[in-house]
Each structure stands twice: as structure tokens, then as C-alpha cells.
Scaffold this motif. Structure first.
Motif, short mmCIF file in Angstrom:
data_model
loop_
_atom_site.label_atom_id
_atom_site.label_comp_id
_atom_site.label_asym_id
_atom_site.label_seq_id
_atom_site.Cartn_x
_atom_site.Cartn_y
_atom_site.Cartn_z
N SER A 142 39.76 46.57 38.53
CA SER A 142 39.90 47.11 39.92
C SER A 142 38.96 46.56 40.89
O SER A 142 37.58 46.82 40.76
CB SER A 142 40.17 48.81 39.98
OG SER A 142 40.77 49.26 39.09
N TRP A 143 39.45 45.83 41.67
CA TRP A 143 38.67 45.09 42.72
C TRP A 143 39.29 45.37 44.31
O TRP A 143 40.33 45.43 44.36
CB TRP A 143 38.56 43.48 42.51
CG TRP A 143 37.96 43.12 41.20
CD1 TRP A 143 37.21 44.15 40.51
CD2 TRP A 143 37.88 41.57 40.80
NE1 TRP A 143 36.53 43.26 39.46
CE2 TRP A 143 37.18 41.91 39.59
CE3 TRP A 143 38.52 40.55 41.12
CZ2 TRP A 143 36.75 40.91 38.78
CZ3 TRP A 143 38.34 39.46 40.28
CH2 TRP A 143 37.50 39.69 38.98
N ASN A 144 38.26 45.16 45.33
CA ASN A 144 38.82 45.36 46.54
C ASN A 144 38.59 44.03 47.27
O ASN A 144 37.57 42.97 46.89
CB ASN A 144 37.73 46.32 47.29
CG ASN A 144 38.32 47.83 46.99
OD1 ASN A 144 39.36 47.96 47.21
ND2 ASN A 144 37.32 48.52 46.68
N VAL A 145 39.46 43.64 48.41
CA VAL A 145 39.42 42.19 49.29
C VAL A 145 38.08 42.46 50.08
O VAL A 145 37.85 43.67 50.82
CB VAL A 145 40.75 42.43 49.92
CG1 VAL A 145 40.69 41.21 50.71
CG2 VAL A 145 41.59 42.35 48.90
N LYS A 146 37.48 41.62 50.18
CA LYS A 146 36.52 41.16 51.27
C LYS A 146 36.91 41.68 52.83
O LYS A 146 37.80 40.96 53.10
CB LYS A 146 35.91 39.83 50.83
CG LYS A 146 34.54 39.68 51.83
CD LYS A 146 33.68 38.23 51.62
CE LYS A 146 32.43 38.15 52.56
NZ LYS A 146 32.12 36.61 52.28
N ILE A 153 43.04 35.05 49.15
CA ILE A 153 42.42 36.38 49.16
C ILE A 153 40.70 36.21 48.53
O ILE A 153 40.89 35.74 47.32
CB ILE A 153 43.16 37.19 48.02
CG1 ILE A 153 44.63 37.52 48.69
CG2 ILE A 153 42.59 38.58 47.73
CD1 ILE A 153 44.44 38.63 49.98
N GLU A 154 39.96 36.78 49.23
CA GLU A 154 38.57 36.56 48.53
C GLU A 154 38.15 38.21 48.28
O GLU A 154 38.10 38.96 48.96
CB GLU A 154 37.48 36.21 49.68
CG GLU A 154 36.12 36.04 49.17
CD GLU A 154 35.21 35.47 50.02
OE1 GLU A 154 34.18 35.52 49.61
OE2 GLU A 154 35.84 34.90 51.08
N PHE A 155 37.64 38.32 47.16
CA PHE A 155 37.23 39.49 46.54
C PHE A 155 35.78 39.99 47.13
O PHE A 155 34.86 38.92 47.22
CB PHE A 155 37.26 39.87 45.05
CG PHE A 155 38.86 39.72 44.72
CD1 PHE A 155 39.72 40.80 44.89
CD2 PHE A 155 39.38 38.66 43.94
CE1 PHE A 155 40.97 40.65 44.44
CE2 PHE A 155 40.57 38.71 43.51
CZ PHE A 155 41.45 39.77 43.62
N SER A 156 35.66 41.29 47.30
CA SER A 156 34.44 41.94 47.73
C SER A 156 33.44 41.98 46.27
O SER A 156 33.56 42.72 45.58
CB SER A 156 34.51 43.23 48.40
OG SER A 156 33.33 43.71 48.79
N LYS A 157 32.26 41.35 46.45
CA LYS A 157 31.39 41.24 45.70
C LYS A 157 29.94 40.70 46.07
O LYS A 157 29.67 40.22 47.04
CB LYS A 157 31.67 40.31 44.49
CG LYS A 157 31.87 38.92 44.70
CD LYS A 157 32.37 38.14 43.52
CE LYS A 157 32.53 36.69 43.99
NZ LYS A 157 33.18 35.81 42.82
N ASP A 158 28.64 40.98 45.26
CA ASP A 158 27.58 40.52 45.40
C ASP A 158 26.74 40.67 44.08
O ASP A 158 27.02 41.27 43.15
CB ASP A 158 26.81 41.18 46.58
CG ASP A 158 26.74 42.72 46.37
OD1 ASP A 158 26.09 43.14 45.38
OD2 ASP A 158 27.20 43.35 47.42
N CYS A 204 32.71 45.52 44.66
CA CYS A 204 32.59 46.50 45.35
C CYS A 204 33.84 47.27 45.14
O CYS A 204 34.74 46.95 45.67
CB CYS A 204 32.22 46.25 46.85
SG CYS A 204 32.14 47.79 47.82
N THR A 205 33.73 48.37 44.30
CA THR A 205 34.88 49.33 43.94
C THR A 205 34.79 50.36 44.87
O THR A 205 33.91 50.80 45.69
CB THR A 205 34.83 49.81 42.51
OG1 THR A 205 33.69 50.10 42.35
CG2 THR A 205 34.80 48.76 41.66
N THR A 206 35.92 51.47 44.82
CA THR A 206 36.17 52.48 45.76
C THR A 206 35.32 53.70 44.79
O THR A 206 34.54 54.64 45.45
CB THR A 206 37.54 52.99 45.65
OG1 THR A 206 38.05 52.09 46.53
CG2 THR A 206 37.58 54.38 46.69
N TRP A 207 34.98 53.62 43.44
CA TRP A 207 34.56 54.58 42.67
C TRP A 207 32.88 54.14 42.40
O TRP A 207 32.97 53.05 42.07
CB TRP A 207 35.32 54.74 41.35
CG TRP A 207 36.62 55.07 41.80
CD1 TRP A 207 37.64 54.37 41.29
CD2 TRP A 207 37.40 56.28 42.39
NE1 TRP A 207 38.86 55.05 41.78
CE2 TRP A 207 38.58 56.25 42.35
CE3 TRP A 207 36.70 57.33 42.64
CZ2 TRP A 207 39.63 57.34 42.96
CZ3 TRP A 207 37.59 58.46 43.42
CH2 TRP A 207 39.08 58.29 43.71
#
Length: 358
Positions: free
Chosen positions: A109-113, A254-259, A265-268
Motif C-alpha cells: 500500500s503506497w501513496n502518490v507524491k 505516477i511518482e510514489f511518496s517516499k523518503d 508514506c502510508t496512511t497508517w
């Protein structure tokens, strides 16, 4: 790490960090701390806090960091983003051992940047844009591999998709999470009161194969939730299938939100890091009957490989899941689950067949 543990920790942490002035600031999507905390106070059995956006995660880091440090017993928050499957050592099991694996399920489960998360304040047009891009990208996937039932007997498969605004009740088996959480009048009103998923079903969709073994939920809890499951272990095959979906989505812009600190970066909060959940169900009747005698060895496996081993009270089943999302890479988490499964099967093989069938 169980959700109720995170909720207990969050309940104690929020008052401790309340004096931090940054917690009074909204994120760039208009979310306030109430949007992160209210779900835990309004909804029974709900995680203590959610993460409205990547911006909120960093802006309110004093709260999230303290929750993570207490939950995992760590001093520094850092995640390994390695995806190199060449580091995995997961040889196929023998047919006899593989039969002991009832199912393997991997969920990422991933989120979009630079887009607010779906459970909190968001622009519906953003969600619809994500849905359109993802569904168009997934059209480029190769056809699913055929299912082999018997020698020379193949059942060919294909992909389908449904948009949530038009989904019918009979489709609930593939959209079960929405029906369980947001469609029923009672649950839907509770979540809306808590500020979650205000705009459901706008912008949601599900993409799936005919055999329901590969499912992509779009704008569900995260922007992208992909699962792959089947009988037997096949853990590398499932992971590669999910990576194929993710790379296909990324290839369309589509670029996913990460660092490097929090990973994806997930919702949970408990999914920060890999955003990956692995579940393997094993039918081990001999070990199940003699569980008390092997409890010490099973606890050693849990401590060694950062997994959770749950003894289910039905059909002599054990469930092995990855316990630590944050820190170790996805590759390490897969390896830990695999090694645990192999060790449990070895313990099971000590029992003679007659003893298992008693």
C-alpha cells in the motif's frame, strides 16, 4: 505490530507532544491535527492516528516519531528502500512441503507524491486523475498467466476493472473492504463523522484478474493498494507480480511518496516503511497439537526474524506475518518470513504421519 498497540501508544503520546507549536499548523492540503487524531476517538478498533499527507508526516514529526520510537523500541528512524530481489534466497519448497502452505498473501500500500491521502481532506478531482492514470497504465500489463488445473488443461485469465460510483452489490466480494467500512449506513456515518473518506465513492476503482488473485484498489486507504495471493508459498513470484504492477504505474508518470527516513508514506502509522504486509497460512497438525512443547522455539523464531506467528484455533493453522515494516527493506522482510516458514515446516516434519492424523 498490532494496531491496538499503536493506538495505546498514540493515546499516551499525543498529550506529551501537545505543546509543540508545529502541531497547531495545517498541512498544505488543509488538514489539521484533528484530522489525524479524530478517527482514533470516534471509531471503535481504529488505529490511534492517521497520516493525512507526507507534508503532515514531516510537519507533525514530533508526534509520529515518538509513536514509532515507542512502538518499535528504536532511537533512530531510518528505512532501507532496497528492492533488489537478487539478494533473496528463497528456493522453491518440495511438493510435499509446499502442500503444507495453504496460502501466501502479499499486500503493498503506497501513496502518490504531493497528493493528500484518501482518508482525509482531498480534492476529488485529484483522486479521479489518479484513477484515470492508473487504470490507463494497467492496460499495458501483460495478460495474467493461465491457471493450470490438470496437465494439458489451462484456464486463461484476463483483467477487469470497476469504478466505485457504478459498482453493484453483487461485486462486493472484490470490493469487500469498502462495503464493510464505508457503504453500510452505520459504518459509513461513523467514518464520515470522524472525517474519514468524506468523498467515497468518488474517484475509487478496483482492477483485478478473473481469478481474484491479483487486485489493485485505487484510492482506498492508500492511493494504491496491490495484493497478490494464491496457494503454496511462491513468495518471490507474488512479490514480482506486485512489482510489475507498480513499475507499470510508475512508467505512466505516477511518482510514489517516499523518503529515506520514513520509507513509503502510508496512511497508517504502523505501515510506514515498506507499506507491505505478508501473510502465510500453514497447516501444521503435528506442531499444532504439541504447541506447548515447542513454544520456546517458536518464540525464538519471532525474536530472530521480526515476525508474528499466530496459532489460529481452526484447522490446525499457523499464520506467519512480517511484524516490522519500518527499518528493514522489503527484501529483508520477505526473507525473514520465508526463513520462518521453512523452519516451522522442518519442525512439523519431525512428527510421524500417524501422530498428525490422531
Amino acid at each position: 505490530m498490532w494496531a491496538d498497540e499503536f493506538k495505546c501508544i498514540a493515546t499516551s503520546v499525543v498529550p506529551q507532544v501537545w505543546s509543540d507549536k508545529k502541531l497547531r499548523e495545517s498541512d498544505k492540503f488543509g488538514n489539521t491535527l484533528d484530522d489525524a487524531v479524530l478517527p482514533g476517538t470516534k471509531v471503535k478498533d481504529f488505529i490511534g492516528v492517521v497520516i493525512p499527507s507526507q507534508d503532515a508526516l514531516h510537519k507533525w514529526s514530533s508526534m509520529y516519531d515518538e509513536i514509532l520510537k515507542q512502538a518499535y523500541g528504536i532511537k533512530e528512524i531510518k528505512h532501507d528502500l532496497n528492492h533488489d530481489v537478487s539478494h533473496l534466497k528463497v528456493p522453491e519448497l518440495s511438493p510435499e512441503d509446499d502442500e503444507k502452505v495453504w496460502s501466501t498473501w502479499i499486500w503493498i500500500s503506497w501513496n502518490v507524491k504531493d497528493i493528500g491521502h484518501t482518508l482525509t481532506r482531498n480534492n476529488v478531482e485529484n483522486l479521479k486523475s489518479i484513477r484515470e492514470k492508473v487504470l490507463n497504465a494497467l492496460k499495458k500489463l501483460p495478460a495474467p498467466e493461465p491457471i493450470v488445473k490438470k496437465p494439458n488443461e489451462h484456464f486463461y485469465d484476463e483483467y477487469f476493472s470497476n469504478e466505485a460510483e457504478t459498482i453493484q452489490y453483487e461485486t462486493k466480494m472484490i470490493w469487500y473492504r469498502e462495503y464493510a467500512w464505508f457503504v453500510s449506513e452505520e459504518d459509513g456515518s461513523i467514518f464520515k463523522e470522524a472525517g474519514c473518506n468524506r468523498d467515497y465513492p468518488e474517484g475509487r476503482a478496483v482492477h483485478y484478474n478473473g481469478h481474484r488473485t491479483k487486485l489493485t484498489y485505487i484510492n482506498d486507504e492508500e492511493h494504491i493498494n496491490i495484493s497478490c495471493h494464491n496457494h503454496g508459498l511462491n513468495i518471490l513470484h507474488h512479490y514480482n507480480q506486485i512489482q510489475t504492477h507498480l513499475k507499470t504505474i510508475e512508467s505512466d508518470g505516477i511518482e510514489f511518496s517516499k523518503d529515506e527516513k520514513y520509507g513509503y508514506c502510508t496512511t497508517w502509522v504502523q505501515d510506514l516503511g515498506s507499506g507491505m504486509w505478508i501473510s502465510v497460512h500453514l497447516k501444521l497438525p503435528g506442531l499444532f497439537k504439541e504447541h506447548a512443547s515447542f513454544e520456546e522455539k517458536i518464540n525464538k523464531l519471532i525474536n530472530k526474524w521480526n515476525v508474528t506467528i499466530t496459532k489460529l484455533e481452526k484447522e490446525s493453522i499457523y499464520e506467519v506475518t512480517n511484524n516490522l515494516r519500518l527499518g528493514p527493506s522489503e527484501i529483508k522482510q520477505i526473507q525473514d518470513v520465508y526463513d520462518t516458514v521453512v523452519k516451522l515446516i522442518k519442525l512439523e516434519n519431525r512428527f510421524p504421519k500417524e501422530q498428525k492424523e490422531e
